[in-house]
Design an enzyme around this catalytic site. Structure first.
Site, PDB file in Angstrom:
ATOM      1  CG  ASN A   1       6.106  -5.005  17.890  1.00 13.28           C
ATOM      2  OD1 ASN A   1       6.478  -4.933  19.052  1.00 13.28           O
ATOM      3  ND2 ASN A   1       5.448  -6.056  17.411  1.00 13.28           N
TER       4      ASN A   1
ATOM      5  CB  CYS B   1      -1.724   4.038   2.640  1.00 18.63           C
ATOM      6  SG  CYS B   1      -0.171   4.833   3.135  1.00 18.63           S
TER       7      CYS B   1
ATOM      8  CD  GLN C   1       0.419  -6.186  15.878  1.00 16.85           C
ATOM      9  OE1 GLN C   1      -0.273  -7.195  16.019  1.00 16.85           O
ATOM     10  NE2 GLN C   1       1.662  -6.232  15.462  1.00 16.85           N
TER      11      GLN C   1
ATOM     12  CG  HIS D   1       0.836   3.618   7.704  1.00 19.72           C
ATOM     13  ND1 HIS D   1       0.405   4.223   6.539  1.00 19.72           N
ATOM     14  CD2 HIS D   1      -0.004   4.071   8.678  1.00 19.72           C
ATOM     15  CE1 HIS D   1      -0.643   4.987   6.803  1.00 19.72           C
ATOM     16  NE2 HIS D   1      -0.904   4.914   8.092  1.00 19.72           N
TER      17      HIS D   1
ATOM     18  CB  CYS E   1       1.574   1.513   2.628  1.00 22.32           C
ATOM     19  SG  CYS E   1       1.053   1.416   4.352  1.00 22.32           S
TER      20      CYS E   1
ATOM     21  CB  SER F   1       6.229  -6.272   8.325  1.00 18.23           C
ATOM     22  OG  SER F   1       4.973  -6.336   8.948  1.00 18.23           O
TER      23      SER F   1
ATOM     24  CG  HIS G   1       1.040  -0.285  12.412  1.00 21.24           C
ATOM     25  ND1 HIS G   1       2.243  -0.110  11.767  1.00 21.24           N
ATOM     26  CD2 HIS G   1       0.976  -1.609  12.698  1.00 21.24           C
ATOM     27  CE1 HIS G   1       2.890  -1.264  11.655  1.00 21.24           C
ATOM     28  NE2 HIS G   1       2.148  -2.197  12.218  1.00 21.24           N
TER      29      HIS G   1
ATOM     30  CG  HIS H   1       3.379   5.576   4.411  1.00 19.27           C
ATOM     31  ND1 HIS H   1       2.954   4.288   4.687  1.00 19.27           N
ATOM     32  CD2 HIS H   1       4.662   5.445   3.974  1.00 19.27           C
ATOM     33  CE1 HIS H   1       3.929   3.432   4.427  1.00 19.27           C
ATOM     34  NE2 HIS H   1       4.976   4.102   3.992  1.00 19.27           N
TER      35      HIS H   1
HETATM   36  O1  LIG Z   1       2.035  -8.726  13.902  1.00 14.26           O
HETATM   37  P1  LIG Z   1       3.277  -8.359  13.171  1.00 14.26           P
HETATM   38  O2  LIG Z   1       3.660  -6.921  13.291  1.00 14.26           O
HETATM   39  O3  LIG Z   1       3.283  -8.843  11.742  1.00 14.26           O
HETATM   40  O4  LIG Z   1       4.422  -9.214  13.895  1.00 14.26           O
HETATM   41  C1  LIG Z   1       5.278  -8.748  14.890  1.00 14.26           C
HETATM   42  O5  LIG Z   1       4.605  -8.530  16.133  1.00 14.26           O
HETATM   43  C2  LIG Z   1       4.027  -9.679  16.747  1.00 14.26           C
HETATM   44  C3  LIG Z   1       3.467  -9.272  18.092  1.00 14.26           C
HETATM   45  O6  LIG Z   1       4.412  -8.659  18.922  1.00 14.26           O
HETATM   46  C4  LIG Z   1       5.055 -10.825  16.899  1.00 14.26           C
HETATM   47  O7  LIG Z   1       4.383 -12.004  17.312  1.00 14.26           O
HETATM   48  C5  LIG Z   1       5.784 -11.106  15.587  1.00 14.26           C
HETATM   49  O8  LIG Z   1       6.819 -12.056  15.800  1.00 14.26           O
HETATM   50  C6  LIG Z   1       6.369  -9.800  15.045  1.00 14.26           C
HETATM   51  O9  LIG Z   1       7.024 -10.034  13.807  1.00 14.26           O
END
Ligand SMILES: O=P(O)(O)O[C@H]1O[C@H](CO)[C@@H](O)[C@H](O)[C@H]1O
Ligand SMILES: O=P(O)(O)O[C@H]1O[C@H](CO)[C@@H](O)[C@H](O)[C@H]1O
Lengths: 348, 348
Positions: free
Chosen positions: B155, B55, B170, B166, B52, B163, B168, B115
């Site tokens: 997300n 981590c 943004q 873990h 990861c 992806s 998290h 994690h």
């Molecule tokens: O930044 P990450 O997690 O790789 O990417 C994800 O979130 C982003 C922000 O919502 C989007 O633009 C991406 O399409 C999504 O795959």
């Protein structure tokens, strides 16, 4: 500091149809992908599937039997989002809790009796029949007094929520003008009132001069990647003349739209050599009996794939809360679509 | 004719935050589903995963090593959508081809070193630390002169483009106010100018009186299914006081938000006994140094699941072209969320 370059630097572009911006991040195409992979669409082999509720002669879930149709076949959706009966309703004024009944009709349109086909694999003639049924439906539904908008669209591929590979689209006709269409109309109208020409006539002329984002062109239509495209391979088909709606289409226009539809969807399939998923639909004047000089026929294609047949663009998080965002520039996508052949990969 | 009933009849509801409508089709919940199934999220077992990139102590793809952090850890996204350097740019006026550089910073915030956790499985104390880091980031980023908006979001789940399991979120901080936020702000401002109170104060008071869509309530916050919800299990957390932004949060407010976050996400997980995917994020005042009396702190949760852990709602076709559409009423969803326990299914 560096001077700005749209191929390398993050920037925003303005979508004049929706009056909103899109964030373009060309540098982001390099990021590694560790996320979800999609099952690519595998081709359907059988021209007839006894389990398919859209194939000729088959029983639908509600017990109705499809006729043994040839070519295009249209029927009312068995599980529609709208109902055609009117209901009585006492309108109450409440700024924060506004609700009103909505009346309408959902139709399903099978593009062909042949279960194995998709639009790019059909003949121009057969697609022309689809276009003329779209026109008929727009006319017949639009003539009903309680129908003020007719949305024609296609969801293609399981990834787009489409539950059946049999080639088909949908028509949702309703009393109100839906939010996105109302917004587009307002922006088209503002432009028309200011300039006396349609926004899309002026835009198309400029795009033809610039000739960077044009994918296909024939006597009647242009297919291009809009300057403000959101989805990685988003395109628009725009009529060259400012045709208000499908009723303004001549026989020739119908065939010309069919031709560009076939070529554009073939190019899509050829990018990753798969049946390319998308949602597509027509934007045209509402059927509310106004003249709508501002409207200019166009069709949107919103395909979800980004990097390969199995990696899509997720419009989530930032995109849902803040603003659409894309990772390759519209010009890079246009380049890929221009290079893609109009001979379908299955026929090579 | 029948008289209107929002439990049985298709209708539209108005979203005053976005000034748009959503089509509600209660009768549609009965339709059979033959479409795509999702892989439900399986729980992560290991507290540390050597593969990861989030981590503690691990190498990221670009060669940087994470510190052996405990608790919350924030760093700049290695593949951000924005760049912090400014670029020079000659503004040209062109109504149809508007483009401008966008400057900003993308941050990643690990909610925990562990994690295997997700928000509902963390303690209120640990979540309070997340909230206070959100506040810190909002403050520090917002103080930069070229940052006018700070979008905090999460997300969750592969189905939401995330992806890495873990825990998290943004933070995307940028010069411009993103389209959705700008629209929300305009509608909040129109309301504030007209009434002298925030739209969400008045809305919240009415919802508390009606008491049909309220899921959770504590001293500082309410979680509810908004009257105009689009996604099947969409919710909002709204501060009771009209707090402008995170800077107005006391220590107690931070803990109260953490509490309701834990309980709401626990209820989500308990609906289908899976780690419930969603995109969630905070809407609050921009950091453009204006006073923004109209803003009222809230958090949106947009979860995609509809019928089960493996069948999601597809916002495609009609929704992309015309208008958002939902198949169960907000009141039915509220009922399910109210019944769902605040004891996590894994702890029973
Ligand atoms: O930044 P990450 O997690 O790789 O990417 C994800 O979130 C982003 C922000 O919502 C989007 O633009 C991406 O399409 C999504 O795959
Ligand atoms: O009508 P279908 O194909 O069953 O359903 C699909 O298209 C509809 C219209 O775009 C959407 O509302 C549904 O979410 C989607 O699954």
């Amino acid at each position: 500091s560096n001077s700005f370059n749209s191929k390398d630097h993050p920037h925003r572009r303005y979508n004049p149809l929706l009056d909103e911006w899109v964030l373009v991040s060309p540098q982001r195409a390099k990021r590694p992908w560790q996320g979800q992979q999609e099952e690519p669409l595998t081709s359907v082999q059988n021209q007839y599937d006894p389990e398919c509720y859209l194939c000729p002669g088959n029983l639908r879930i509600n017990g109705v039997q499809n006729p043994r149709y040839e070519g295009v076949y249209v029927f009312d959706n068995d599980f529609g989002s709208l109902l055609s009966e009117g209901v009585s309703f006492d309108k109450t004024e409440d700024e924060l809790f506004q609700m009103k009944p909505e009346r309408g009709i959902n139709r399903v349109i099978c593009f062909s009796h042949d279960h194995s086909l998709t639009l790019p694999e059909m003949s121009v003639e057969a697609i022309t029949n689809v276009v003329s049924v779209w026109k008929e439906e727009y006319q017949n539904l639009g003539e009903l007094d309680y129908i003020n908008h007719v949305q024609i669209f296609e969801n293609k591929g399981a990834i787009m929520g489409c539950s059946n590979p049999h080639p088909h689209g949908q028509i949702w006709a309703q009393s109100s003008i839906p939010s996105q269409v109302a917004r587009t109309q307002q922006n088209l109208k503002n432009y028309y009132d200011k300039h006396g020409t349609t926004l899309l006539s002026d835009y198309l002329q400029r795009e033809i001069e610039i000739n960077e984002r044009i994918i296909l062109e024939n006597k009647g239509f242009v297919a291009l990647v809009p300057f403000w495209a959101t989805w990685p391979f988003e395109t628009m088909i725009i009529s060259k003349k400012p045709l208000n709606n499908l009723l303004a289409f001549s026989h020739e226009d119908q065939a010309l739209l069919a031709q560009i539809l076939k070529d554009l969807t073939t190019k899509y399939d050829n990018i990753f050599s798969v049946s390319f998923p998308y949602s597509a639909g027509i934007h045209q004047a509402p059927t509310d009996s106004e003249s709508h000089e501002e409207w200019h026929f166009h069709m949107h294609f919103y395909p979800p794939l980004l990097r390969s047949a199995s990696v899509k663009k997720f419009m989530v998080g930032y995109e849902m809360l803040a603003e659409a965002q894309r990772d390759i520039t519209p010009e890079q996508s246009a380049e890929i679509l221009k290079k893609s052949s109009i001979i379908h990969y299955k026929n090579r």
